[in-house]
Design an enzyme around this catalytic site. Structure first.
Site, PDB file in Angstrom:
ATOM      1  NE  ARG A   1      40.788  32.971  37.792  1.00 40.88           N
ATOM      2  CZ  ARG A   1      40.207  32.306  36.795  1.00 40.88           C
ATOM      3  NH1 ARG A   1      38.960  32.510  36.514  1.00 40.88           N
ATOM      4  NH2 ARG A   1      40.889  31.412  36.108  1.00 40.88           N
ATOM      5  N   GLY A   2      40.465  39.148  38.265  1.00 32.82           N
ATOM      6  CA  GLY A   2      39.744  40.284  38.849  1.00 32.82           C
ATOM      7  C   GLY A   2      38.410  40.517  38.217  1.00 32.82           C
TER       8      GLY A   2
ATOM      9  N   GLY B   1      38.500  40.597  34.287  1.00 41.24           N
ATOM     10  CA  GLY B   1      39.104  39.525  33.525  1.00 41.24           C
ATOM     11  C   GLY B   1      40.303  38.951  34.247  1.00 41.24           C
TER      12      GLY B   1
ATOM     13  CG  ASP C   1      37.419  47.325  43.959  1.00 45.13           C
ATOM     14  OD1 ASP C   1      37.215  47.223  45.195  1.00 45.13           O
ATOM     15  OD2 ASP C   1      37.531  46.350  43.213  1.00 45.13           O
TER      16      ASP C   1
END
Ligand SMILES: *[C@@H]1O[C@H](CO)[C@@H](O)[C@H](O)[C@H]1NC(C)=O
Ligand SMILES: *[C@@H]1O[C@H](CO)[C@@H](O)[C@H](O)[C@H]1NC(C)=O
Ligand SMILES: *[C@@H]1O[C@H](CO)[C@@H](O)[C@H](O)[C@H]1NC(C)=O
Ligand SMILES: *[C@@H]1O[C@H](CO)[C@@H](O)[C@H](O)[C@H]1NC(C)=O
Ligand SMILES: *[C@@H]1O[C@H](CO)[C@@H](O)[C@H](O)[C@H]1NC(C)=O
Ligand SMILES: *[C@@H]1O[C@H](CO)[C@@H](O)[C@H](O)[C@H]1NC(C)=O
Ligand SMILES: *[C@@H]1O[C@H](CO)[C@@H](O)[C@H](O)[C@H]1NC(C)=O
Ligand SMILES: *[C@@H]1O[C@H](CO)[C@@H](O)[C@H](O)[C@H]1NC(C)=O
Ligand SMILES: *[C@@H]1O[C@H](CO)[C@@H](O)[C@H](O)[C@H]1NC(C)=O
Ligand SMILES: *[C@@H]1O[C@H](CO)[C@@H](O)[C@H](O)[C@H]1NC(C)=O
Ligand SMILES: *[C@@H]1O[C@H](CO)[C@@H](O)[C@H](O)[C@H]1NC(C)=O
Length: 811
Positions: free
Chosen positions: A526-527, A530, A639
């Site tokens: 889960r990021g 989405g 990220d």
């Protein structure tokens, strides 16, 4: 009456300058070089003009140009033979021939047409200069003999080709050709100044045509570009411009650096923007630095050329002639006097005198010393067969140097050269005939995010981070948001298909993916963008399917983005197999990584030994270096963290979640009042916090933290540092802790290494490698971004170490 005529003609001169009204040249008249502003033909729509353009001192060429961008020449009559600035003219002769007369006398160029009836020359709206006869038939047209540019509506045929110009300032015929080959395939060819040397470099010459999606069976040999930005060729090659759909000025140009680029004209700032290009890695163009040289991707200027050791530039400042040896390199009777100099991660393409499979380095070197034509060795790992191959090079051409290339070069040099370092000075400079920054008449895609971009970007990141909190495994968060895109103007179905053809990945239907994931049942992550589900595609491949949050992805931007990311291809980047853009649904399909993420592995027992950890640090650096430095479509990750580093069954790392950087307009950010220290805590560079310009160095910072975590097994935020220096230091705890240990009581004895090493490894680690990783990591996390190395430099630092044990010079 006479006065009235005078007034009228004065009026017409001032208000309606004559040169904006002529689109036709009548028989018996001519255009003079002496009145370059007046003697021009202008297309009825006012887009194109044809007239004399200055190309040098007292040198003129008859050219077709774009009115709005006078420097943009789309066709030339006499590119290789400019005419004199006095009395030269383009004349439409009585016999129907159109001729360019140097000094009014010597015919330098002509259409070689004849006609018994009257003829006229007309510049059409699409930029085609056409010679018509009385019945309107076309006796000659400029579209049939292009120079380096193809305009929308113009066909490339078996009889025509594009030839690049020498440089951006010298329009004479250069070294690259875009043409239909004898097997019906559209190719790019390099022809060196040395007639004996030429090679095809696009499509990739080691692939068969069908492997690149081409067909050899269509004998029509026709290609064209249309005004909406779609290109089609009879060998089944097709592509669409990034901004396809909108009708604007476009041109497909074979640039002097050998790359084929599609440009769109930006009306606002009157500049050209690249919307497609054939070659995305700048050093892959053949001959770009000439013989006996290396090409290196350079972040600032695009690429850099340098002579090999013992060589010097042959024709300064023109790199097309490359470098010449400063010694006698016909090693026929001097075997004992030569040695080999090692150059890591380098390639010379082509010109293999001999080739040996599965052979040791020593054997390969012996073979070279035995062969007088052997000028260098290419020693390269074959990933398919897992052994090394040896190539003896008789010519050193197409040299390139890249931290990501899995092969090395050994240069053969006389010992006298090797022993005198002063003679091995390497000269570096940008190849003159490309000069991407200075002479480029266009804008490349954004390369740094300076002010202006940064706020949107930062806020965007903060927004998402705060929404999802501690982010877990995220696959790709391609959140392409374009609330302002008018859906009805989006790309139509047929264009989508072309994009797929161009990028070789698949478009899936929503139903297909729903079925593959059994109705989005098995969630694996889960990021930010989405949720990721595991799925099995109809061809049985196991995939990770990311269902993007529905909110705000415009279809066209989504496709553009997917198209860009799908083209990135590197062993250390996760591979995208396809996507779905149906109605409101936006899904991305990736290869599935059985063995989870680095974060999982670090958290788990003792599954990661030292070798794997070092390999992960190296592979991750290579993947990021590729993103930052080697693909022209430049991507920041923003990220980098262990959750985004996935591992395959050999623990080879694959970076996931890249692609965030190309967000264009983030609307959600406008109202974010979140604390700045959210984001992925612990991995964010100080630039985010202090609101400084965001560059690729933010990834370098995060990478440094990841490396420290990999070495110590400790989470960046999970450590109590004895010092606390306020907010900014919150995420520097791990760094502080490592520095404390390094400078603490264990400093001398190197006991600190044992203190910081992940206890799960026991004592099983390489002291030197660990120290190197820590040293590199600490450089990466410097507060000042300028003090941090680039990803490319990091790869080199890590590799240099691996090779230190080996020799660098072999006798
Ligand atoms: C362009 O290059 C050619 C070949 O190198 C040279 O002969 C010519 O003088 C150059 N023209 C200009 C205008 O520099
Ligand atoms: C114009 O050219 C066409 C094709 O070459 C020819 O058939 C026609 O007779 C020409 N017309 C005149 C008036 O010469
Ligand atoms: C260009 O080609 C595409 C694909 O065939 C088509 O959809 C589009 O309408 C064409 N544009 C023009 C202006 O003909
Ligand atoms: C012109 O505008 C385009 C798109 O807005 C932009 O990408 C490009 O950088 C601009 N060029 C210049 C020279 O400002
Ligand atoms: C070595 O090669 C060069 C050029 O090929 C030739 O001129 C020379 O005679 C050769 N020397 C010997 C000793 O064979
Ligand atoms: C490569 O050579 C080694 C040693 O000669 C041999 O053991 C190995 O089987 C070879 N590998 C292949 C794939 O042929
Ligand atoms: C979007 O396109 C439709 C149809 O072309 C048009 O009616 C509508 O006004 C457009 N909306 C915007 C915001 O441009
Ligand atoms: C640790 O690894 C085992 C087997 O490889 C796996 O079943 C388990 O879920 C892992 N634990 C964590 C926390 O990832
Ligand atoms: C990685 O995955 C492979 C294949 O699924 C498996 O055999 C192997 O045990 C896994 N390795 C680790 C370290 O979990
Ligand atoms: C970005 O969004 C703003 C509204 O927030 C809008 O005014 C602006 O035109 C957009 N810029 C682009 C390039 O889409
Ligand atoms: C920000 O949010 C406040 C209340 O939530 C709202 O009144 C304001 O209009 C918003 N500002 C913008 C720029 O959207």
């Amino acid at each position: 009456m006479y006065i009235l005529f005078l007034v009228l003609s004065l009026l017409s001169q001032t208000c309606f300058p004559l040169h904006t009204t002529f689109d036709t040249l009548r028989q018996g008249s001519s255009l003079s070089v002496e009145k370059p502003d007046h003697d021009v033909l202008v297309s009825p729509n006012g887009v194109f003009s044809a007239g004399f353009s200055s190309v040098g001192d007292n040198a003129f060429c008859f050219a077709i140009r774009l009115m709005k961008s006078p420097g943009t020449i789309v066709w030339m009559a006499n590119r290789d033979q400019p005419v004199n600035g006095i009395s030269s003219k383009l004349s439409l002769l009585k016999d129907g021939n159109l001729a360019l007369l140097d000094v009014g006398l010597i015919t330098l160029w002509s259409t070689e047409t004849t006609s018994s009836s009257s003829v006229h020359l007309q510049l059409h709206n699409n930029g085609n200069l056409v010679l018509h006869n009385a019945t309107g038939d076309r006796l000659w047209e400029s579209f049939n003999s292009p120079t380096d540019t193809l305009l929308p509506g113009q066909k490339l045929t078996r009889d025509s080709s594009l030839v690049s110009s020498k440089s951006h300032t010298n329009y004479s015929s250069g070294y690259y050709t875009f043409y239909f080959d004898t097997d019906n395939i559209l190719r790019l060819l390099y022809q060196s100044p040395d007639p004996a040397v030429s090679s095809v470099y696009w499509p990739d010459p080691w692939l068969r045509p069908f492997q690149t999606g081409r067909t050899t069976y269509n004998n029509r040999k026709t290609a064209f570009l249309n005004s909406t930005g779609y290109f089609w060729s009879s060998d089944d090659m097709s592509f669409s411009a990034l901004d396809c759909g909108v009708v604007i000025h476009r041109r497909l140009k074979l640039d002097p650096d050998g790359n084929l680029r599609l440009y769109s004209f930006n009306e606002k700032n009157k500049s050209w923007v690249v919307t497609w290009q054939a070659i995305s890695e700048p050093c892959k163009t053949h001959g770009i630095c000439g013989p006996n040289s290396f090409c290196t991707v350079d972040h600032a200027s695009g690429r850099k050329c340098s002579c090999l050791q013992g060589f010097e530039m042959a024709n300064y400042p023109d790199w097309s002639y490359g470098c010449k040896p400063k010694f006698d390199n016909s090693f026929n009777d001097s075997n004992k006097e030569t040695g080999l100099v090692y150059v890591a991660n380098s390639e010379f393409y082509g010109y293999d005198r001999y080739y040996f499979e599965n052979i040791t380095l020593e054997q390969c070197q012996e073979e070279c010393f035995r062969t007088s034509q052997c000028k260098a060795i290419q020693y390269k790992f074959d990933w398919d067969n897992s052994f090394y191959n040896c190539y003896l090079k008789s010519v050193m051409l197409n040299g390139r140097h890249s931290p990501n290339f899995d092969g090395d070069v050994y240069l053969r040099l006389p010992k006298s050269i090797i022993n005198h370092p002063s003679q091995t000075l390497v000269k570096e400079s940008n190849p003159d005939h490309i000069c991407p920054d200075h002479q480029f008449d266009s804008v490349m895609l954004d390369r740094t995010y300076e002010k202006g971009h940064k706020n949107r970007f930062l806020k965007f990141l903060l927004y998402f981070a705060s929404v999802v909190g501690a982010v877990e495994f995220t696959c790709i968060s391609l959140v392409l948001c374009s609330l302002y895109w008018n859906r009805s103007k989006g790309i139509d179905k047929s264009t989508q298909r072309h994009m797929i053809a161009a990028t070789r990945f698949q478009e899936f239907s929503y139903a297909e993916l729903k079925k593959a994931t059994k109705g989005f049942r098995e969630e694996i992550g889960r990021g930010s963008g989405g949720i990721v589900y595991k799925g099995r595609l109809s061809d049985n491949r196991v995939a990770a399917v990311k269902l993007l949050n529905e909110a705000n992805e415009g279809e066209a931007e989504f496709l553009t983005e997917v198209n860009t990311i799908g083209r990135l291809n590197h062993r250390n980047l996760i591979e995208m197999w396809g996507y779905c853009a149906q109605g409101k649904h936006r899904l991305l399909v990736y290869e599935y990584m059985e063995n989870g993420s680095l974060a999982n592995k670090l958290a788990n027992s003792s599954t990661l030994d030292w070798q794997k950890r070092f390999g992960i640090a190296m592979g991750t650096a290579k993947g990021l270096a590729y993103l930052h430095e080697e693909c022209l479509e430049w991507v920041l990750h923003c990220d980098v963290k262990p959750q985004n580093i996935l591992l395959d069954s050999n623990c080879c790392p694959k970076v996931a979640d890249f692609g965030l950087s190309k967000l264009h307009n983030i609307s959600v950010e406008q109202n974010s009042s979140f604390s700045r220290i959210r984001g992925t805590r612990g991995y964010m560079a100080p630039e985010w916090v202090y609101n400084l310009p965001i560059t690729s160095k933010v990834d370098v910072y995060s990478y440094g933290i990841v490396v420290l975590e990999t070495v110590t097994g400790k989470k960046p935020t999970g450590i109590q540092a004895s010092e606390s220096r306020g907010m900014a230091d919150q995420h520097g705890r791990l760094v502080t802790w490592v520095k404390e240990k390094m400078n603490g009581p264990g400093k001398r004895s190197e006991y600190w290494v044992k203190e910081i090493a992940d206890p799960k490894m026991g004592e099983m680690f390489e002291m030197a490698e660990l120290k190197l990783l820590v040293k590199v990591a600490l450089q990466c996390v410097e507060e000042d971004k300028e003090a941090r190395p680039t990803m490319g430099q990091i790869v080199e630092m890590l590799q240099r170490h691996c090779q230190e044990d080996e020799y660098s010079v072999i006798y």
